[in-house]
Design an enzyme around this catalytic site. Structure first.
Site, PDB file in Angstrom:
ATOM      1  N   HIS A 135      -7.472 -12.895  10.875  1.00 66.69           N
ATOM      2  CA  HIS A 135      -6.625 -11.457  10.701  1.00 66.69           C
ATOM      3  C   HIS A 135      -7.027 -11.095   8.969  1.00 66.69           C
ATOM      4  O   HIS A 135      -6.454 -10.252   9.216  1.00 66.69           O
ATOM      5  CB  HIS A 135      -4.991 -12.498  11.154  1.00 66.69           C
ATOM      6  CG  HIS A 135      -3.738 -10.751  10.308  1.00 66.69           C
ATOM      7  ND1 HIS A 135      -4.091 -10.257  11.399  1.00 66.69           N
ATOM      8  CD2 HIS A 135      -2.919 -10.840   9.500  1.00 66.69           C
ATOM      9  CE1 HIS A 135      -3.166  -9.164  10.707  1.00 66.69           C
ATOM     10  NE2 HIS A 135      -2.836  -9.715   9.814  1.00 66.69           N
ATOM     11  N   ASP A 188     -23.439  16.299  -0.600  1.00 62.60           N
ATOM     12  CA  ASP A 188     -23.370  14.880   0.093  1.00 62.60           C
ATOM     13  C   ASP A 188     -23.379  13.709  -1.080  1.00 62.60           C
ATOM     14  O   ASP A 188     -23.183  14.583  -2.070  1.00 62.60           O
ATOM     15  CB  ASP A 188     -25.189  14.914   0.791  1.00 62.60           C
ATOM     16  CG  ASP A 188     -24.893  14.183   2.278  1.00 62.60           C
ATOM     17  OD1 ASP A 188     -23.941  12.693   2.012  1.00 62.60           O
ATOM     18  OD2 ASP A 188     -25.126  13.795   2.975  1.00 62.60           O
ATOM     19  N   TRP A 243      -7.856 -17.078   4.402  1.00 61.59           N
ATOM     20  CA  TRP A 243      -8.910 -16.307   3.594  1.00 61.59           C
ATOM     21  C   TRP A 243      -8.967 -16.809   2.602  1.00 61.59           C
ATOM     22  O   TRP A 243      -9.500 -16.543   1.896  1.00 61.59           O
ATOM     23  CB  TRP A 243      -8.304 -14.870   3.780  1.00 61.59           C
ATOM     24  CG  TRP A 243      -7.489 -14.476   2.672  1.00 61.59           C
ATOM     25  CD1 TRP A 243      -5.824 -14.423   2.546  1.00 61.59           C
ATOM     26  CD2 TRP A 243      -7.097 -13.328   1.504  1.00 61.59           C
ATOM     27  NE1 TRP A 243      -5.434 -14.044   1.651  1.00 61.59           N
ATOM     28  CE2 TRP A 243      -6.521 -13.602   0.589  1.00 61.59           C
ATOM     29  CE3 TRP A 243      -8.888 -12.901   1.338  1.00 61.59           C
ATOM     30  CZ2 TRP A 243      -6.210 -12.888   0.224  1.00 61.59           C
ATOM     31  CZ3 TRP A 243      -9.156 -11.907   0.057  1.00 61.59           C
ATOM     32  CH2 TRP A 243      -7.677 -12.067  -1.458  1.00 61.59           C
ATOM     33  N   SER A 264     -22.497  -5.003   1.311  1.00 61.18           N
ATOM     34  CA  SER A 264     -21.541  -3.171   1.502  1.00 61.18           C
ATOM     35  C   SER A 264     -21.203  -2.895   0.570  1.00 61.18           C
ATOM     36  O   SER A 264     -20.922  -1.449   0.022  1.00 61.18           O
ATOM     37  CB  SER A 264     -21.391  -3.547   3.154  1.00 61.18           C
ATOM     38  OG  SER A 264     -20.299  -2.173   3.164  1.00 61.18           O
ATOM     39  N   SER A 265     -19.975  -3.356   0.374  1.00 60.21           N
ATOM     40  CA  SER A 265     -18.850  -2.608  -0.622  1.00 60.21           C
ATOM     41  C   SER A 265     -19.415  -2.612  -1.741  1.00 60.21           C
ATOM     42  O   SER A 265     -19.180  -1.428  -2.551  1.00 60.21           O
ATOM     43  CB  SER A 265     -17.587  -3.820  -1.410  1.00 60.21           C
ATOM     44  OG  SER A 265     -16.807  -3.812   0.633  1.00 60.21           O
ATOM     45  N   HIS A 285      -6.891 -10.285  -6.855  1.00 56.80           N
ATOM     46  CA  HIS A 285      -5.695  -9.697  -7.621  1.00 56.80           C
ATOM     47  C   HIS A 285      -6.697  -8.280  -8.286  1.00 56.80           C
ATOM     48  O   HIS A 285      -5.796  -7.444  -7.456  1.00 56.80           O
ATOM     49  CB  HIS A 285      -5.554 -10.475  -8.571  1.00 56.80           C
ATOM     50  CG  HIS A 285      -3.854  -9.679  -8.870  1.00 56.80           C
ATOM     51  ND1 HIS A 285      -3.209  -9.574  -8.210  1.00 56.80           N
ATOM     52  CD2 HIS A 285      -3.898  -8.392  -9.666  1.00 56.80           C
ATOM     53  CE1 HIS A 285      -1.841  -8.919  -7.997  1.00 56.80           C
ATOM     54  NE2 HIS A 285      -2.681  -8.298  -9.377  1.00 56.80           N
ATOM     55  N   GLU A 309      -8.692  -7.545  -5.933  1.00 56.74           N
ATOM     56  CA  GLU A 309      -9.272  -6.713  -4.838  1.00 56.74           C
ATOM     57  C   GLU A 309      -7.728  -6.475  -3.764  1.00 56.74           C
ATOM     58  O   GLU A 309      -7.690  -5.022  -3.168  1.00 56.74           O
ATOM     59  CB  GLU A 309      -9.190  -7.973  -3.591  1.00 56.74           C
ATOM     60  CG  GLU A 309      -9.284  -7.604  -1.883  1.00 56.74           C
ATOM     61  CD  GLU A 309     -10.141  -6.921  -1.360  1.00 56.74           C
ATOM     62  OE1 GLU A 309     -11.755  -6.893  -2.788  1.00 56.74           O
ATOM     63  OE2 GLU A 309     -10.439  -6.782  -0.967  1.00 56.74           O
ATOM     64  N   TYR A 354      -5.619  -4.282  -5.513  1.00 57.29           N
ATOM     65  CA  TYR A 354      -5.644  -3.332  -5.801  1.00 57.29           C
ATOM     66  C   TYR A 354      -6.434  -2.045  -5.574  1.00 57.29           C
ATOM     67  O   TYR A 354      -6.271  -0.819  -5.717  1.00 57.29           O
ATOM     68  CB  TYR A 354      -5.652  -2.754  -7.602  1.00 57.29           C
ATOM     69  CG  TYR A 354      -4.375  -3.495  -8.636  1.00 57.29           C
ATOM     70  CD1 TYR A 354      -3.376  -3.264  -8.188  1.00 57.29           C
ATOM     71  CD2 TYR A 354      -4.669  -5.180  -8.654  1.00 57.29           C
ATOM     72  CE1 TYR A 354      -1.884  -3.629  -9.095  1.00 57.29           C
ATOM     73  CE2 TYR A 354      -3.276  -5.416  -9.846  1.00 57.29           C
ATOM     74  CZ  TYR A 354      -2.088  -4.758  -9.079  1.00 57.29           C
ATOM     75  OH  TYR A 354      -0.504  -5.098  -9.108  1.00 57.29           O
ATOM     76  N   SER A 383      -1.210  10.587  -3.977  1.00 58.88           N
ATOM     77  CA  SER A 383      -0.820  11.696  -4.583  1.00 58.88           C
ATOM     78  C   SER A 383      -1.264  13.108  -4.556  1.00 58.88           C
ATOM     79  O   SER A 383      -1.338  14.192  -5.391  1.00 58.88           O
ATOM     80  CB  SER A 383      -1.155  11.720  -6.100  1.00 58.88           C
ATOM     81  OG  SER A 383      -0.468  10.334  -6.855  1.00 58.88           O
ATOM     82  N   HIS A 393      -0.708 -15.638 -11.826  1.00 55.24           N
ATOM     83  CA  HIS A 393      -0.165 -15.666 -11.335  1.00 55.24           C
ATOM     84  C   HIS A 393      -0.016 -15.703  -9.657  1.00 55.24           C
ATOM     85  O   HIS A 393       1.594 -16.761  -9.286  1.00 55.24           O
ATOM     86  CB  HIS A 393       1.226 -14.032 -11.221  1.00 55.24           C
ATOM     87  CG  HIS A 393       0.456 -13.061  -9.994  1.00 55.24           C
ATOM     88  ND1 HIS A 393       0.820 -11.894 -10.696  1.00 55.24           N
ATOM     89  CD2 HIS A 393       0.055 -13.002  -9.085  1.00 55.24           C
ATOM     90  CE1 HIS A 393      -0.348 -11.534  -9.682  1.00 55.24           C
ATOM     91  NE2 HIS A 393      -0.779 -11.551  -9.939  1.00 55.24           N
ATOM     92  N   HIS A 394      -0.780 -16.266  -8.917  1.00 52.79           N
ATOM     93  CA  HIS A 394      -1.667 -16.569  -7.523  1.00 52.79           C
ATOM     94  C   HIS A 394      -1.471 -18.256  -7.910  1.00 52.79           C
ATOM     95  O   HIS A 394      -1.125 -18.761  -7.178  1.00 52.79           O
ATOM     96  CB  HIS A 394      -2.323 -15.958  -6.762  1.00 52.79           C
ATOM     97  CG  HIS A 394      -2.491 -14.603  -6.422  1.00 52.79           C
ATOM     98  ND1 HIS A 394      -2.139 -14.283  -5.959  1.00 52.79           N
ATOM     99  CD2 HIS A 394      -3.434 -13.678  -7.752  1.00 52.79           C
ATOM    100  CE1 HIS A 394      -2.152 -12.911  -5.521  1.00 52.79           C
ATOM    101  NE2 HIS A 394      -2.798 -12.340  -7.117  1.00 52.79           N
ATOM    102  N   THR A 414       2.892   1.638 -12.498  1.00 54.63           N
ATOM    103  CA  THR A 414       3.611   1.739 -11.409  1.00 54.63           C
ATOM    104  C   THR A 414       4.514   2.879 -11.370  1.00 54.63           C
ATOM    105  O   THR A 414       4.679   3.472 -10.572  1.00 54.63           O
ATOM    106  CB  THR A 414       3.750   0.395 -10.899  1.00 54.63           C
ATOM    107  OG1 THR A 414       2.394  -0.309 -11.147  1.00 54.63           O
ATOM    108  CG2 THR A 414       3.676   0.555  -9.065  1.00 54.63           C
ATOM    109  N   LYS A 468       4.045   6.401 -11.977  1.00 56.27           N
ATOM    110  CA  LYS A 468       3.592   7.251 -11.017  1.00 56.27           C
ATOM    111  C   LYS A 468       4.682   7.241  -9.691  1.00 56.27           C
ATOM    112  O   LYS A 468       4.726   8.387  -9.252  1.00 56.27           O
ATOM    113  CB  LYS A 468       2.420   6.156  -9.498  1.00 56.27           C
ATOM    114  CG  LYS A 468       1.246   5.890 -10.598  1.00 56.27           C
ATOM    115  CD  LYS A 468       0.310   5.375  -9.922  1.00 56.27           C
ATOM    116  CE  LYS A 468      -0.348   6.104  -9.392  1.00 56.27           C
ATOM    117  NZ  LYS A 468      -0.839   7.267  -9.859  1.00 56.27           N
ATOM    118  N   ARG A 472       4.631 -20.870   5.120  1.00 54.66           N
ATOM    119  CA  ARG A 472       3.676 -19.897   5.685  1.00 54.66           C
ATOM    120  C   ARG A 472       2.815 -20.232   5.964  1.00 54.66           C
ATOM    121  O   ARG A 472       2.368 -21.835   6.077  1.00 54.66           O
ATOM    122  CB  ARG A 472       3.374 -18.812   4.473  1.00 54.66           C
ATOM    123  CG  ARG A 472       2.734 -19.273   3.993  1.00 54.66           C
ATOM    124  CD  ARG A 472       2.625 -18.487   2.622  1.00 54.66           C
ATOM    125  NE  ARG A 472       1.653 -17.637   2.959  1.00 54.66           N
ATOM    126  CZ  ARG A 472       0.428 -16.615   2.552  1.00 54.66           C
ATOM    127  NH1 ARG A 472       0.641 -17.430   1.071  1.00 54.66           N
ATOM    128  NH2 ARG A 472      -0.470 -16.313   2.436  1.00 54.66           N
TER     129      ARG A 472
END
Lengths: 531, 45
Positions: free
Chosen positions: A81, A110, A146, A173-174, A257, A259, A261, A272, A306-307, A332, A335, A454
């Site tokens: 998932h 293009d 994951w 690809s990315s 991390h 990722e 963002y 915005s 922090h993870h 943040t 914003k 979890r």
């Protein structure tokens, strides 16, 4: 490799004024609009596949005990998932929006590298077919989460090399998509459009693309080393061979991390764009918004620890990661306050994009606040590996990233199709989504604070009530997404004609609104002048 | 980069696009191989 278009190379398009017929149009697509459409359709399909896995998870968790699936399959569902939603739904959706909108917003004909653009997209269906086909190999899909932490992930069955290859393909690809975005923005802006005049969505993507190029190879390196540990007897992460499994976590989260963002910055850009349009005011502090995005991107590289607080680390490292993580709240906050100030005393109207944008503002902030709670080291020891974390990142990713994508789709869909969609259906979709996303995820805060772990298919009986509420919210949220597909299909098939500005009575800024709706197959073959 | 620079001959734009893409691809490959090399180096002390 590919053709660079510019105002004086418009003759190149003389042979391709109309799209090719049939399947060739899509297989050999080099038009940014066609490729954008393919990305968006692909991500919608992945959204429903990943969503179906979420339904399995929520059905199993509806009540305690093992009811529907065995624990290994449950773990396969949680793992895949996540992989499908992150790499198959959210990221391709943003790349699709980038493909559609960046050339239109900067006045380019293009993307700079259209054939590489085609290749970037067509890798993805193969990558995800490979990933999904692991359901049918001995041992089933990957089930170690994951994050692929060794040594657990090394116990994956025959699907392991398929998973690693699929991740490599997604990464390639990315990276190609990101290269295309950067060279397009840096080289193909219309005359007069300096960087500070660029729309915020394009700005957010420019910064996101740099993040992608920096971190996707790191993930690829990490999973390559997992592969060699598994098959070639290396010991990068094998403690018995002198390796260090915690090192994998460091490398993974150095990717992971930023990722996060990558999945939220383009949504910031979309919000915005939308809030000023429907507030009928210019964006408050537009330049500070750009600096805020850049600051968030920079900080994303120095907070990965922090993870891993619960792994154990020196107090100095704990303090550094805690403080640097909290520091992200500053840009943040800039914003969020700027968005609020944009709406302040504006002449607001509540069309579907605006509704999603406002919901984003409230609900993403909830995810941000729970992120601050998780940044506090001693508190994190309590919250770590509980449903509180699940609630936190789902608030960031669902009413954050996915509502951002939906807001963007509802904002630009008439520009793409040339038709207005059903406002009634879209608003119904919004209200069902906004209500049930909270029914789904808010109780998970309570479950986590009460200690529910979890990634576990069974739980203690005292967690039953909130799990039932959460599952009901999940089923309703999942079902309500069918409306999203209905609105899009209806709009693509026909409807009231959309004007060039689309949102009459507002004053949307940006070059895309100077084009007719639908945007012509080849737009800006002569570069517009930007003043 | 100033916006004026974007209005240049087709060949010049092509060259900048090609060089930009190759440069960014090199950065990506450097990150990929660099992290692996870092861990290989780390395993030898």
């Amino acid at each position: 490799m590919a053709n660079a278009h510019s105002s004086d190379t418009a003759h190149h398009d003389d042979h391709h004024d109309e799209p090719a017929k049939g399947i060739k149009r899509w297989l050999f697509a080099t038009n940014h609009k066609d490729i954008g459409t393919m990305y968006l359709v692909f991500s919608l399909i992945m959204f429903f596949i990943g969503g179906a896995m979420a339904m399995v998870i929520r059905a199993e968790l509806f009540q305690p005990g093992l009811q529907l699936v065995d624990p290994v399959f449950f773990n396969q569902m949680t793992t895949n998932h996540a992989l499908i939603m992150i790499f198959g739904a959210v990221m391709p959706a943003f790349v699709g929006l980038a493909n559609w909108m960046i050339p239109l917003q900067i006045g380019a004909p293009d993307m700079a590298l259209p054939r590489m653009n085609n290749f970037s997209f067509w890798i993805l269906p193969f990558a995800f077919t490979l990933l999904l086909s692991t359901l049918f190999v001995p041992g089933g899909m990957a089930a170690g989460g994951w994050t692929l932490y060794p040594p657990l992930s090394l116990q994956t069955g025959d699907s392991f090399p398929m998973l690693i290859f699929a991740i490599h393909m997604m990464g390639i690809s990315s990276i190609m998509g990101a290269i295309n975005v950067i060279v397009t923005i840096m080289n193909m802006r219309a005359p007069g459009m300096n960087l500070l005049k660029m729309p915020l969505f394009t700005w957010s993507w420019l910064i996101t693309a740099y993040l992608l190029i920096a971190v996707m190879p790191v993930l690829a390196g990490a999973v390559t080393m997992l592969l060699t540990d598994h098959f070639f007897k290396t010991s990068f992460f094998n403690a018995a061979g002198g390796g260090d499994p915690v090192m994998f976590e460091h490398i993974f989260w150095f990717f992971g991390h930023p990722e996060v963002y990558i999945m939220i910055l383009p949504a910031f850009g979309i919000i915005s764009e939308i809030l000023p349009t429907f507030s009928r005011k210019p964006l408050f502090g537009a330049t500070s918004m750009i600096y805020a995005i850049a600051s968030i991107a920079f900080l994303s590289f120095i907070v990965w620890g922090h993870h891993m607080f619960a792994d154990g680390m020196p107090v100095a490292a704990q303090l550094f990661y805690m403080m640097s993580t909290m520091l992200i709240a500053v840009p943040t906050g800039v914003k969020v306050f700027n968005w609020t100030a944009t709406m302040w005393r504006g002449s607001l109207s509540f069309e579907p994009p605006m509704l999603f944008a406002i919901a984003f503002l409230f609900l993403f902030s909830i995810g941000g606040f729970s992120g601050l709670m998780l940044a506090i080291v001693p508190a994190d020891f309590q919250y770590n590996q509980t449903y509180f974390v699940v609630a936190h990142f789902h608030y960031v990713l669902v009413p954050g990233a996915i509502f951002g994508i939906m807001a963007g789709v509802y904002y630009w869909l008439p520009k793409w199709t040339g038709h207005m969609y059903s406002m009634g259906l879209a608003k119904t979709h919004f209200w069902l989504s906004a209500i049930f996303v909270n029914v789904l995820f808010f109780p998970q805060h309570f479950l986590g604070l009460a200690g529910m772990p979890r990634r576990i298919p069974d739980y203690a009986v005292q967690f039953t009530d909130w799990n039932m509420v959460s599952s009901i919210g999940g089923f309703a949220f999942g079902l309500s997404q069918i409306l999203f597909a209905v609105v899009i299909i209806q709009c693509a098939r026909g409807g009231k004609k959309a004007t060039a500005v689309v949102w009459e009575g507002t004053h949307p800024t940006g070059l895309e609104w100077t084009l007719p709706s639908p945007a012509p197959y080849h737009s800006f073959t002569t570069a517009p002048e930007v003043r | 980069m100033s916006a004026d620079q974007t209005v240049v001959s087709g060949e010049s734009v092509r060259r900048r696009i090609r060089n930009g893409a190759l440069g960014l691809a090199c950065v990506a490959i450097a990150f990929y191989l660099g992290f692996i090399a870092l861990l290989v180096f780390r395993s030898h002390y």
